[in-house]
Design a protein around this motif. Structure first.
Motif, PDB file in Angstrom:
ATOM      1  N   TYR A 120      -9.903   7.683 -15.335  1.00  0.00           N
ATOM      2  CA  TYR A 120     -10.331   8.283 -14.062  1.00  0.00           C
ATOM      3  C   TYR A 120      -9.304   7.962 -12.973  1.00  0.00           C
ATOM      4  N   HIS A 121      -8.316   8.820 -12.831  1.00  0.00           N
ATOM      5  CA  HIS A 121      -7.214   8.567 -11.900  1.00  0.00           C
ATOM      6  C   HIS A 121      -7.672   8.434 -10.445  1.00  0.00           C
ATOM      7  N   TRP A 122      -8.755   9.078 -10.081  1.00  0.00           N
ATOM      8  CA  TRP A 122      -9.222   9.060  -8.688  1.00  0.00           C
ATOM      9  C   TRP A 122      -9.638   7.662  -8.252  1.00  0.00           C
ATOM     10  N   ILE A 123      -9.978   6.788  -9.190  1.00  0.00           N
ATOM     11  CA  ILE A 123     -10.365   5.420  -8.833  1.00  0.00           C
ATOM     12  C   ILE A 123      -9.199   4.683  -8.178  1.00  0.00           C
ATOM     13  N   ALA A 124      -7.980   5.043  -8.553  1.00  0.00           N
ATOM     14  CA  ALA A 124      -6.801   4.402  -7.965  1.00  0.00           C
ATOM     15  C   ALA A 124      -6.766   4.604  -6.451  1.00  0.00           C
ATOM     16  N   LEU A 139       1.268   6.723  -6.718  1.00  0.00           N
ATOM     17  CA  LEU A 139       0.139   7.598  -7.058  1.00  0.00           C
ATOM     18  C   LEU A 139       0.512   9.060  -6.852  1.00  0.00           C
ATOM     19  N   ARG A 140       1.215   9.353  -5.767  1.00  0.00           N
ATOM     20  CA  ARG A 140       1.627  10.735  -5.498  1.00  0.00           C
ATOM     21  C   ARG A 140       2.613  11.217  -6.556  1.00  0.00           C
ATOM     22  N   ALA A 141       3.530  10.345  -6.973  1.00  0.00           N
ATOM     23  CA  ALA A 141       4.499  10.716  -8.002  1.00  0.00           C
ATOM     24  C   ALA A 141       3.801  11.003  -9.322  1.00  0.00           C
ATOM     25  N   SER A 147       0.831  -1.207   0.000  1.00  0.00           N
ATOM     26  CA  SER A 147       0.000   0.000   0.000  1.00  0.00           C
ATOM     27  C   SER A 147       0.863   1.254   0.000  1.00  0.00           C
ATOM     28  N   TRP A 148       1.898   1.247   0.807  1.00  0.00           N
ATOM     29  CA  TRP A 148       2.804   2.402   0.882  1.00  0.00           C
ATOM     30  C   TRP A 148       3.475   2.645  -0.469  1.00  0.00           C
ATOM     31  N   LYS A 149       3.942   1.561  -1.104  1.00  0.00           N
ATOM     32  CA  LYS A 149       4.575   1.701  -2.415  1.00  0.00           C
ATOM     33  C   LYS A 149       3.575   2.254  -3.440  1.00  0.00           C
TER      34      LYS A 149
END
Length: 177
Positions: free
Chosen positions: A143-147, A62-64, A55-57
């Motif tokens: 839809y990037h928000w689904i990630a 996602l942030r990158a 999850s952290w990875k």
């Protein structure tokens, strides 16, 4: 789906195939010793910790990608540089180890003395994963928000495994003397 979303569209099918192959092999190996796995104290806790790391990875990735939306890394396309095949396969396998373990333990716990139910549950989970992977990757492109929803689900499963596994270890170590 989340692991291959950063790959070039023409590479996704092959990487999804490798991921499904790895998940299938892991589930077969785990299912072969499922009854014994149910008795190993702390295995759920360890799987939850591994999934928390996954999850952290994914969060960092996602942030990158979100940060790169404003600053293109690939001058030709204006999009962030795609992740490597090795990164995607590693991410899939790490998630598979933890989630396969959890899936097999859940199915084995439900099936107990009925191996045909165990086999059906494992085949069904692999089939659903195979059918949904490409669809999820396409949806994530659009839809990037689904990630973030997928990440929250994985995070929740990790916390739940840690919670349940922690109580399992606590009961053995000193909770119920």
């Amino acid at each position: 789906g989340m692991a291959v979303a950063g790959l070039a569209p023409n590479e996704r099918g092959k990487i999804i195939f490798y991921g499904i192959l790895a998940a299938t092999l892991l589930r077969i190996m785990f299912a072969a010793v499922a009854v014994q796995l149910l008795s190993i104290i702390g295995l759920t806790l360890a799987g939850g910790l591994l999934l928390l790391w996954v999850s952290w990875k994914m969060w960092r990735e996602l942030r990158a990608h979100a940060k790169a939306d404003g600053q293109a890394e690939d001058a030709d396309t204006g999009k962030p540089a795609p992740k490597s095949k090795r990164e995607a396969i590693t991410q899939i396998v790490m998630a598979d180890v933890s989630m396969s373990l959890d899936n097999v333990l859940a199915v084995a716990g439900a099936a107990r003395d009925h191996p045909y139910i165990l086999a059906f549950g494992l085949v069904l989970s692999i089939a659903l994963m195979a059918m949904a992977s490409k669809l999820i990757a396409r949806l994530l492109d659009r839809y990037h928000w689904i990630a973030y929803i997928g990440l929250l689900i994985i995070f929740y499963v990790a916390l739940r495994m840690i919670w349940d596994g922690g109580f399992q270890v606590y009961d053995v170590v000193g909770g119920n003397k």
